[in-house]
Each structure stands twice: as structure tokens, then as C-alpha cells.
Design a protein around this motif. Structure first.
Motif, PDB file in Angstrom:
ATOM      1  N   TRP A  98      -8.162  51.479  24.835  1.00  0.00           N
ATOM      2  CA  TRP A  98      -8.215  52.928  24.623  1.00  0.00           C
ATOM      3  C   TRP A  98      -7.297  53.264  23.458  1.00  0.00           C
ATOM      4  O   TRP A  98      -6.159  52.788  23.409  1.00  0.00           O
ATOM      5  CB  TRP A  98      -7.777  53.644  25.887  1.00  0.00           C
ATOM      6  N   ILE A  99      -7.795  54.061  22.503  1.00  0.00           N
ATOM      7  CA  ILE A  99      -7.031  54.395  21.300  1.00  0.00           C
ATOM      8  C   ILE A  99      -7.142  55.892  21.025  1.00  0.00           C
ATOM      9  O   ILE A  99      -8.233  56.462  21.100  1.00  0.00           O
ATOM     10  CB  ILE A  99      -7.544  53.615  20.071  1.00  0.00           C
ATOM     11  N   VAL A 100      -6.009  56.520  20.717  1.00  0.00           N
ATOM     12  CA  VAL A 100      -6.006  57.914  20.270  1.00  0.00           C
ATOM     13  C   VAL A 100      -5.287  57.971  18.926  1.00  0.00           C
ATOM     14  O   VAL A 100      -4.215  57.376  18.758  1.00  0.00           O
ATOM     15  CB  VAL A 100      -5.353  58.855  21.305  1.00  0.00           C
ATOM     16  N   ASN A 101      -5.888  58.659  17.959  1.00  0.00           N
ATOM     17  CA  ASN A 101      -5.332  58.783  16.611  1.00  0.00           C
ATOM     18  C   ASN A 101      -4.852  60.212  16.355  1.00  0.00           C
ATOM     19  O   ASN A 101      -5.458  61.178  16.840  1.00  0.00           O
ATOM     20  CB  ASN A 101      -6.394  58.415  15.570  1.00  0.00           C
ATOM     21  N   PHE A 102      -3.766  60.317  15.616  1.00  0.00           N
ATOM     22  CA  PHE A 102      -3.191  61.608  15.266  1.00  0.00           C
ATOM     23  C   PHE A 102      -3.177  61.757  13.742  1.00  0.00           C
ATOM     24  O   PHE A 102      -3.010  60.770  13.020  1.00  0.00           O
ATOM     25  CB  PHE A 102      -1.767  61.740  15.806  1.00  0.00           C
ATOM     26  N   THR A 103      -3.337  62.987  13.284  1.00  0.00           N
ATOM     27  CA  THR A 103      -3.342  63.262  11.849  1.00  0.00           C
ATOM     28  C   THR A 103      -2.473  64.465  11.553  1.00  0.00           C
ATOM     29  O   THR A 103      -2.558  65.491  12.247  1.00  0.00           O
ATOM     30  CB  THR A 103      -4.778  63.544  11.348  1.00  0.00           C
ATOM     31  N   GLU A 104      -1.624  64.354  10.538  1.00  0.00           N
ATOM     32  CA  GLU A 104      -0.814  65.495  10.114  1.00  0.00           C
ATOM     33  C   GLU A 104      -1.675  66.384   9.225  1.00  0.00           C
ATOM     34  O   GLU A 104      -2.121  65.979   8.146  1.00  0.00           O
ATOM     35  CB  GLU A 104       0.427  65.031   9.359  1.00  0.00           C
ATOM     36  N   GLU A 105      -1.937  67.591   9.716  1.00  0.00           N
ATOM     37  CA  GLU A 105      -2.836  68.502   9.009  1.00  0.00           C
ATOM     38  C   GLU A 105      -2.127  69.179   7.843  1.00  0.00           C
ATOM     39  O   GLU A 105      -2.611  69.221   6.722  1.00  0.00           O
ATOM     40  CB  GLU A 105      -3.367  69.565   9.981  1.00  0.00           C
ATOM     41  N   GLU A 106      -0.980  69.738   8.147  1.00  0.00           N
ATOM     42  CA  GLU A 106      -0.187  70.449   7.146  1.00  0.00           C
ATOM     43  C   GLU A 106       1.276  70.150   7.419  1.00  0.00           C
ATOM     44  O   GLU A 106       1.606  69.352   8.288  1.00  0.00           O
ATOM     45  CB  GLU A 106      -0.453  71.959   7.237  1.00  0.00           C
ATOM     46  N   THR A 107       2.134  70.791   6.692  1.00  0.00           N
ATOM     47  CA  THR A 107       3.564  70.588   6.952  1.00  0.00           C
ATOM     48  C   THR A 107       3.988  71.243   8.257  1.00  0.00           C
ATOM     49  O   THR A 107       5.079  70.960   8.753  1.00  0.00           O
ATOM     50  CB  THR A 107       4.392  71.183   5.803  1.00  0.00           C
ATOM     51  N   SER A 108       3.119  72.096   8.840  1.00  0.00           N
ATOM     52  CA  SER A 108       3.514  72.825  10.039  1.00  0.00           C
ATOM     53  C   SER A 108       2.689  72.480  11.269  1.00  0.00           C
ATOM     54  O   SER A 108       2.896  73.044  12.340  1.00  0.00           O
ATOM     55  CB  SER A 108       3.411  74.342   9.788  1.00  0.00           C
ATOM     56  N   SER A 109       1.722  71.563  11.163  1.00  0.00           N
ATOM     57  CA  SER A 109       0.884  71.237  12.319  1.00  0.00           C
ATOM     58  C   SER A 109       0.317  69.818  12.194  1.00  0.00           C
ATOM     59  O   SER A 109       0.316  69.222  11.125  1.00  0.00           O
ATOM     60  CB  SER A 109      -0.254  72.244  12.477  1.00  0.00           C
ATOM     61  N   TYR A 110      -0.138  69.299  13.332  1.00  0.00           N
ATOM     62  CA  TYR A 110      -0.846  68.020  13.359  1.00  0.00           C
ATOM     63  C   TYR A 110      -1.989  68.140  14.365  1.00  0.00           C
ATOM     64  O   TYR A 110      -2.056  69.095  15.146  1.00  0.00           O
ATOM     65  CB  TYR A 110       0.092  66.869  13.744  1.00  0.00           C
ATOM     66  N   SER A 111      -2.890  67.175  14.365  1.00  0.00           N
ATOM     67  CA  SER A 111      -4.033  67.239  15.286  1.00  0.00           C
ATOM     68  C   SER A 111      -4.140  65.947  16.081  1.00  0.00           C
ATOM     69  O   SER A 111      -3.825  64.856  15.586  1.00  0.00           O
ATOM     70  CB  SER A 111      -5.333  67.485  14.527  1.00  0.00           C
ATOM     71  N   ARG A 141     -14.483  62.850  18.861  1.00  0.00           N
ATOM     72  CA  ARG A 141     -13.575  63.595  17.995  1.00  0.00           C
ATOM     73  C   ARG A 141     -13.041  64.783  18.778  1.00  0.00           C
ATOM     74  O   ARG A 141     -13.796  65.625  19.264  1.00  0.00           O
ATOM     75  CB  ARG A 141     -14.286  64.065  16.722  1.00  0.00           C
ATOM     76  N   VAL A 142     -11.727  64.853  18.910  1.00  0.00           N
ATOM     77  CA  VAL A 142     -11.092  65.894  19.724  1.00  0.00           C
ATOM     78  C   VAL A 142     -10.668  67.079  18.864  1.00  0.00           C
ATOM     79  O   VAL A 142     -10.973  68.226  19.165  1.00  0.00           O
ATOM     80  CB  VAL A 142      -9.880  65.316  20.490  1.00  0.00           C
ATOM     81  N   ALA A 143      -9.944  66.807  17.801  1.00  0.00           N
ATOM     82  CA  ALA A 143      -9.523  67.822  16.828  1.00  0.00           C
ATOM     83  C   ALA A 143      -8.781  68.984  17.482  1.00  0.00           C
ATOM     84  O   ALA A 143      -9.117  70.147  17.296  1.00  0.00           O
ATOM     85  CB  ALA A 143     -10.734  68.332  16.051  1.00  0.00           C
ATOM     86  N   VAL A 144      -7.741  68.662  18.252  1.00  0.00           N
ATOM     87  CA  VAL A 144      -6.868  69.685  18.826  1.00  0.00           C
ATOM     88  C   VAL A 144      -5.661  69.840  17.920  1.00  0.00           C
ATOM     89  O   VAL A 144      -4.920  68.879  17.706  1.00  0.00           O
ATOM     90  CB  VAL A 144      -6.428  69.299  20.253  1.00  0.00           C
ATOM     91  N   ARG A 145      -5.465  71.017  17.370  1.00  0.00           N
ATOM     92  CA  ARG A 145      -4.357  71.246  16.436  1.00  0.00           C
ATOM     93  C   ARG A 145      -3.130  71.742  17.199  1.00  0.00           C
ATOM     94  O   ARG A 145      -3.225  72.651  18.032  1.00  0.00           O
ATOM     95  CB  ARG A 145      -4.760  72.253  15.368  1.00  0.00           C
ATOM     96  N   VAL A 146      -1.979  71.142  16.876  1.00  0.00           N
ATOM     97  CA  VAL A 146      -0.734  71.437  17.573  1.00  0.00           C
ATOM     98  C   VAL A 146       0.350  71.728  16.539  1.00  0.00           C
ATOM     99  O   VAL A 146       0.455  71.012  15.530  1.00  0.00           O
ATOM    100  CB  VAL A 146      -0.300  70.232  18.442  1.00  0.00           C
ATOM    101  N   PRO A 147       1.174  72.748  16.748  1.00  0.00           N
ATOM    102  CA  PRO A 147       2.307  72.982  15.846  1.00  0.00           C
ATOM    103  C   PRO A 147       3.215  71.753  15.787  1.00  0.00           C
ATOM    104  O   PRO A 147       3.442  71.081  16.799  1.00  0.00           O
ATOM    105  CB  PRO A 147       3.024  74.182  16.478  1.00  0.00           C
ATOM    106  N   LEU A 148       3.731  71.470  14.630  1.00  0.00           N
ATOM    107  CA  LEU A 148       4.439  70.225  14.379  1.00  0.00           C
ATOM    108  C   LEU A 148       5.650  70.033  15.292  1.00  0.00           C
ATOM    109  O   LEU A 148       5.938  68.917  15.719  1.00  0.00           O
ATOM    110  CB  LEU A 148       4.880  70.167  12.913  1.00  0.00           C
ATOM    111  N   ASN A 149       6.348  71.093  15.615  1.00  0.00           N
ATOM    112  CA  ASN A 149       7.567  70.974  16.410  1.00  0.00           C
ATOM    113  C   ASN A 149       7.341  71.223  17.895  1.00  0.00           C
ATOM    114  O   ASN A 149       8.305  71.367  18.649  1.00  0.00           O
ATOM    115  CB  ASN A 149       8.635  71.951  15.887  1.00  0.00           C
ATOM    116  N   ASP A 150       6.066  71.275  18.333  1.00  0.00           N
ATOM    117  CA  ASP A 150       5.752  71.528  19.740  1.00  0.00           C
ATOM    118  C   ASP A 150       5.247  70.255  20.410  1.00  0.00           C
ATOM    119  O   ASP A 150       4.710  69.356  19.763  1.00  0.00           O
ATOM    120  CB  ASP A 150       4.675  72.604  19.876  1.00  0.00           C
ATOM    121  N   ILE A 151       5.412  70.210  21.742  1.00  0.00           N
ATOM    122  CA  ILE A 151       4.820  69.144  22.532  1.00  0.00           C
ATOM    123  C   ILE A 151       3.568  69.700  23.199  1.00  0.00           C
ATOM    124  O   ILE A 151       3.593  70.783  23.796  1.00  0.00           O
ATOM    125  CB  ILE A 151       5.809  68.576  23.571  1.00  0.00           C
TER     126      ILE A 151
END
Length: 412
Positions: A98-111, A141-151
Motif C-alpha cells: 500500500w502506497i500513499v503519495n504527497f505533493t506540495e502544492e504551494e508554499t502554504s498547502s500540500y495534497s 487519485r485522492v487530491a485532498v488539499r491540506v494547509p502546510l502547517n496543519d495535521i
């Protein structure tokens, strides 16, 4: 909590894995990934299992549930670099990954970008008589965007379904880009958790008398459920289920449709779990336990579900005692039975048969029928009634004889 410190992941420091035995006997996985400076760079804690449908050589469909992740490995997990984003990679069982990948979208969020799951039908223990052999992979493809400093947090049940695989996730906490080595305490909630505004937690220590509720005219359809671990099928259940709910003085009756119900679970030496879920039921847990080393019984029922008005109804009771039978056998009851979880929640069962321990070759063992309980209950009543009848006859005979004896004296 049992923790294992694994070998260093090249370029990414040490990988710390903790396995926590949950309250419902399912595994919670906790991953704390550190960088070369031993600072936390990725943190994740979650629970998951998988339901896989496959075709057999005799052209029938079988379903297996993969929930035993106790021997998981995390080879390939990384905090990411300039070329690649962070990644969690898990290997478990016989050829599962099982693999989950993360991507940094901007300087303020990641997905949370994508999730992939692979399974190997060459494993004849998990996939007996599989028609197609090989390694199969499903990707979403999940594409859930999360603020960079949040869990990111999602306690609700999340379901991904594609092809013949249904993936279940719950109690998810993840932060892929941990800042300054400190996991954030600020939570970013999934949509389902945002809607959980009305929860009714009731954990009684005793079982109150059930509240009368109307019953639908038709019986619920009987469904067959099973749980599979690395040793094969470890739990079997066949039953029709009818839920009786009282909420805000409104009674409702719901028949569970097995055709739209997902099932998962886990098996352990002293406990076993069967979890049902659907679009309206977050989870309905049946927890079995061993007692006196030679018998099993239904010890606990937990439910959380969405009501028609959008609120969430939640009940838990871990002090039950139903469906008692010897280990190595199954429990069967074809007549209607009621499991009283609380005054506000009861479960009517129809054509019930369960075996949560010692399943051999995926088949039920000899059943202990609930009618035997009735017979055992009636025998002492019958014996007592017979003795009472004999006693009454003896007393009548005594008083009749005594009366005649006095009458003889008077005549003399």
C-alpha cells in the motif's frame, strides 16, 4: 503500545513504527519518520483494511477481508526530496503493498495525492481457487488539499472503491510536511468529520430494558460475512439484522441490506471483531471474546450511524453476554433473537450462525443451537412442577385420610 525501531532508511534517518492494540481489537498504525538530522519530517497514524472480490476456478465470486496488518513493513517510506514528494509505503501479509503519495502544492498547502494498493492472488491461502493468478494493483487519485502547517484528521470511515477492491480508512491523522520537527496540533478536518455535530455517546455498565419499537412487516435479508487473516478465514457470520433505534423520542426500525453492506474485521487469540459499514452506517462492530479458556460469547457492540435528520447516533456497550458457545463450535439460532445494547438501541437477529474462533477450512463447525438453552431452561421448571404436583397429591391424601380418621372416632 509496542514499538519497533527499524533499520535506517537510506538518506532519511530512522523509521519508528508503533503498533497499538485498539479498543476494538483492530490495528492502529503509527509512523514517525525522521530526516538525517533526526527531526520528524512525516507523521501518520491511521487504521485501514481491505475487501477484495475475486473469481474462482468454478466461476463463483468470493470475497476476502484483509485486516491483520500486525507484521507490516515500511520499506520505501520517505520524507521526499527536491525531485519527489513524501511517501508512505507499507508491505504486509503475502504480497500486499500500500502506497500513499504527497505533493506540495504551494508554499502554504500540500495534497494527499494518490493511493495505490497491490495484492497477489498467487497466495492460495488468502485466495483459494483464484481463477486469475498474479499481482493486481488499483490506484485512486485522492487530491485532498491540506494547509502546510496543519495535521489532517478524519475519524470517520472513508471508503475507496475501484474494480474489485474496497479500501476502508478511519481514525486518520497525517502531516506530510512537518515543520521544524514538531507535529502540529492544529487539525484540518475531513468533510465527514465536519458534519459530526450531534453525537450521542452512551456507554452503560448494565443493560436497561429495551424500549418497544415498531417492527417492519418483512424480515431482513440474511447476509453472509467473513474475516480473513494470514492463516485464512478466521471468522464466519450468517444473519439477518434489524436495528431498533430510539432517538429524541422517535423510534425507527432499519433492516440491514447485506448487498450494500461492507464487512471487515480482525482475529486475535482472545478477541475477534466483525465490523459492518455502509453509506449510512459508519460502523457496526460485533466484538467476541473467550471466557474460561473454553467458550466464546458476544461481549461488545459499538455502532455509529447517520440518521435521516443528518445527526449521528452512537452507542457502545462492552458489558454484554450473548451467543455463548464452546470454542471449536459455532452458535446458531434460527428464531428471532434480540440483543439489547441499550434502552435506545437493540438488534433483532434472524437465522443467526456465528463462529468467531477456530474456523477450519473456511467452514462452520458443529453448532450449538439456541433451542438447547430453552430446553435447559425448561427442564428444571418441568421437574419443579412435577415435584410440586406430587407434593400437592401427598398433602391431599394426608388431609383426606386424617378427616376419615376423625370421622371414625366420632362414630365409635
Amino acid at each position: 503500545m509496542v514499538c519497533f525501531r527499524l533499520a535506517p532508511v537510506p538518506g532519511f534517518g530512522l523509521l519508528l513504527l508503533c503498533l497499538v492494540l485498539g479498543a476494538v481489537s483492530s490495528y492502529a498504525l503509527e509512523l514517525n519518520l525522521t530526516d538525517s538530522e533526526n527531526a520528524t519530517c512525516l507523521y501518520a497514524k491511521w487504521q485501514m483494511n481491505f475487501t477484495i472480490r475475486y473469481e474462482t476456478t468454478d466461476k463463483h465470486n468470493k470475497t476476502v477481508t484483509i485486516s491483520d496488518l500486525g507484521a507490516a513493513k515500511y520499506n520505501g517510506s520517505s520524507c521526499g526530496d527536491d525531485q519527489n514528494g513524501p511517501k508512505i509505503a507499507v508491505q504486509f501479509g503475502s504480497g500486499f503493498s500500500w502506497i500513499v503519495n504527497f505533493t506540495e502544492e504551494e508554499t502554504s498547502s500540500y495534497s494527499i495525492d494518490s493511493i495505490s494498493f497491490s495484492y497477489n492472488t498467487n497466495d492460495s491461502t488468502t485466495f483459494p481457487d483464484a481463477k486469475e493468478k498474479g499481482v493486481f494493483t488499483v490506484s485512486d487519485r485522492v487530491a485532498v488539499r491540506v494547509p502546510l502547517n496543519d495535521i489532517f484528521r478524519c475519524n470517520s470511515l472513508l471508503t475507496l472503491g475501484k474494480n474489485d477492491v474496497v479500501q476502508h480508512y478511519w481514525d486518520v491523522h497525517v502531516q506530510a510536511f512537518v515543520q521544524n520537527g514538531t507535529v502540529s496540533t492544529k487539525e484540518f478536518l475531513c468533510d465527514k468529520d465536519k458534519t459530526l455535530t450531534t453525537v450521542v455517546p452512551i456507554i452503560p455498565t448494565t443493560v436497561p430494558s429495551p424500549t418497544p419499537t415498531p417492527s417492519p412487516k418483512e424480515k431482513p435479508e440474511v447476509g453472509s460475512y467473513s474475516v480473513v487473516n494470514s492463516n485464512g478465514t478466521c471468522l464466519l457470520a450468517t444473519m439477518g439484522l434489524q436495528l431498533n433505534i430510539t432517538h429524541d423520542k422517535v423510534a425507527s426500525v432499519i433492516n440491514i441490506n447485506p448487498n450494500t453492506t461492507n464487512f471487515t474485521g480482525s482475529c486475535h487469540p482472545q478477541t475477534a471483531l466483525l465490523r459492518l459499514s455502509s453509506s449510512s452506517i459508519k460502523y457496526l462492530d460485533f466484538v467476541f471474546a473467550v471466557k474460561n479458556e473454553n467458550r466464546f460469547y458476544l461481549k461488545e457492540v459499538n455502532v455509529s450511524m447517520y440518521l435521516v435528520n443528518g445527526s449521528v447516533f452512537s452507542i457502545a456497550n462492552n458489558n454484554l453476554s450473548y451467543w455463548d458457545a464452546p470454542l471449536g463450535s459455532s452458535y446458531m439460532c434460527n428464531k428471532e433473537q434480540t440483543v439489547s445494547v441499550s434502552g435506545a438501541f437493540q438488534i433483532n437477529t434472524f437465522d443467526l450462525r456465528v463462529q468467531p474462533f477456530n474456523v477450519m477450512e473456511g467452514k462452520y463447525s458443529t453448532a450449538q443451537d439456541c433451542s438447547a438453552d430453552d430446553d435447559n431452561f425448561l427442564v428444571p421448571i418441568a421437574v419443579g412442577a412435577a415435584l410440586a404436583g406430587v407434593l400437592i397429591l401427598v398433602l391431599l391424601a394426608y388431609f383426606i385420610g386424617l378427616k376419615r380418621h376423625h370421622a371414625g372416632y366420632e362414630q365409635f
